[in-house]
Design a protein around this motif. Structure first.
Motif, PDB file in Angstrom:
ATOM      1  N   ALA A 135       0.165 -62.252  24.451  1.00 42.59           N
ATOM      2  CA  ALA A 135       0.880 -61.439  25.440  1.00 42.59           C
ATOM      3  C   ALA A 135      -0.086 -60.744  26.395  1.00 42.59           C
ATOM      4  CB  ALA A 135       1.735 -60.396  24.728  1.00 42.59           C
ATOM      5  N   ASP A 136       0.388 -60.476  27.583  1.00 39.92           N
ATOM      6  CA  ASP A 136      -0.354 -59.653  28.543  1.00 39.92           C
ATOM      7  C   ASP A 136       0.044 -58.190  28.414  1.00 39.92           C
ATOM      8  OD1 ASP A 136      -1.777 -61.774  29.814  1.00 39.92           O
ATOM      9  OD2 ASP A 136       0.072 -62.315  30.841  1.00 39.92           O
ATOM     10  N   LEU A 137       1.227 -57.968  27.855  1.00 38.34           N
ATOM     11  CA  LEU A 137       1.786 -56.630  27.724  1.00 38.34           C
ATOM     12  C   LEU A 137       2.852 -56.684  26.638  1.00 38.34           C
ATOM     13  CD1 LEU A 137       2.190 -53.728  29.006  1.00 38.34           C
ATOM     14  CD2 LEU A 137       3.965 -54.790  30.405  1.00 38.34           C
ATOM     15  N   VAL A 138       2.916 -55.639  25.805  1.00 35.32           N
ATOM     16  CA  VAL A 138       3.955 -55.549  24.787  1.00 35.32           C
ATOM     17  C   VAL A 138       4.745 -54.272  25.032  1.00 35.32           C
ATOM     18  CG1 VAL A 138       4.454 -55.482  22.320  1.00 35.32           C
ATOM     19  CG2 VAL A 138       2.497 -56.775  23.131  1.00 35.32           C
ATOM     20  N   VAL A 139       6.071 -54.390  24.993  1.00 29.24           N
ATOM     21  CA  VAL A 139       6.966 -53.248  25.182  1.00 29.24           C
ATOM     22  C   VAL A 139       7.615 -52.945  23.837  1.00 29.24           C
ATOM     23  CG1 VAL A 139       8.973 -52.344  26.405  1.00 29.24           C
ATOM     24  CG2 VAL A 139       7.425 -53.950  27.562  1.00 29.24           C
ATOM     25  N   TYR A 140       7.451 -51.702  23.371  1.00 28.31           N
ATOM     26  CA  TYR A 140       7.986 -51.291  22.076  1.00 28.31           C
ATOM     27  C   TYR A 140       9.112 -50.289  22.246  1.00 28.31           C
ATOM     28  CZ  TYR A 140       3.732 -53.292  20.124  1.00 28.31           C
ATOM     29  OH  TYR A 140       2.717 -54.144  19.775  1.00 28.31           O
ATOM     30  N   HIS A 141      10.219 -50.557  21.593  1.00 26.30           N
ATOM     31  CA  HIS A 141      11.335 -49.623  21.501  1.00 26.30           C
ATOM     32  C   HIS A 141      11.215 -48.990  20.120  1.00 26.30           C
ATOM     33  CE1 HIS A 141      15.847 -48.975  20.816  1.00 26.30           C
ATOM     34  NE2 HIS A 141      15.473 -48.094  21.725  1.00 26.30           N
ATOM     35  N   VAL A 142      10.769 -47.763  20.070  1.00 23.62           N
ATOM     36  CA  VAL A 142      10.419 -47.132  18.792  1.00 23.62           C
ATOM     37  C   VAL A 142      11.241 -45.887  18.511  1.00 23.62           C
ATOM     38  CG1 VAL A 142       8.085 -48.068  18.668  1.00 23.62           C
ATOM     39  CG2 VAL A 142       8.475 -45.948  19.905  1.00 23.62           C
ATOM     40  N   THR A 143      12.534 -46.006  18.692  1.00 27.95           N
ATOM     41  CA  THR A 143      13.403 -44.859  18.509  1.00 27.95           C
ATOM     42  C   THR A 143      13.537 -44.450  17.047  1.00 27.95           C
ATOM     43  OG1 THR A 143      14.588 -45.251  20.535  1.00 27.95           O
ATOM     44  CG2 THR A 143      15.776 -44.074  18.850  1.00 27.95           C
TER      45      THR A 143
END
Length: 135
Positions: A56-64
């Motif tokens: 990946a070039d970028l990872v987006v985390y949803h960490v609610t």
């Protein structure tokens, strides 16, 4: 629709059509590939998600919610020096283990409601585009 599904939908809506100065994104969503109940073995799931993280070039985390399982992916991406964007509800605690991972965080978005989440998606697109064009 759960918040997690809503988040996934917004990320796809923001990133999949993005195309600016030759920068575009392909969204990989583990829930579409290796969700619980799929025919993948544990080894398959690890290998697939490992490869997606390091490439990946970028990872987006949803960490609610702490203990969602993003810790492994977070460490794998950090070891591969992949930067991250963190998205979490304003009133929810984020796992200290996740926060403690030494990783370049290019943006943190805290939201209170669906409007904030959609607005955060627009900010996410701008921030990711600026980061990628600078790199």
């Amino acid at each position: 629709e759960t918040e997690c599904c809503q988040f996934r939908r917004i990320v796809k809506r923001v990133f999949e059509p993005y195309d600016y100065e030759g920068i575009s994104f392909r969204v990989y969503d583990p829930a579409e590939q290796t969700r619980p109940g799929s025919l993948h073995t544990a080894d398959d799931v690890y290998a697939i998600n490992y490869e997606q993280c390091v490439r990946a070039d970028l990872v987006v985390y949803h960490v609610t919610t702490p203990s969602l399982g993003v810790g492994c992916e977070s460490q794998i991406a950090a070891d591969a020096t992949v930067p991250r964007v963190v998205v979490a509800r304003a009133d929810a605690p984020v796992s200290r283990m996740f926060e403690g991972v030494f990783s370049t965080t290019i943006q943190t978005i805290r939201f209170q409601n669906e409007h904030d989440l959609v607005d955060g998606g627009s900010k996410l697109q701008r921030g990711a585009g600026e980061f990628c064009s600078a790199g």
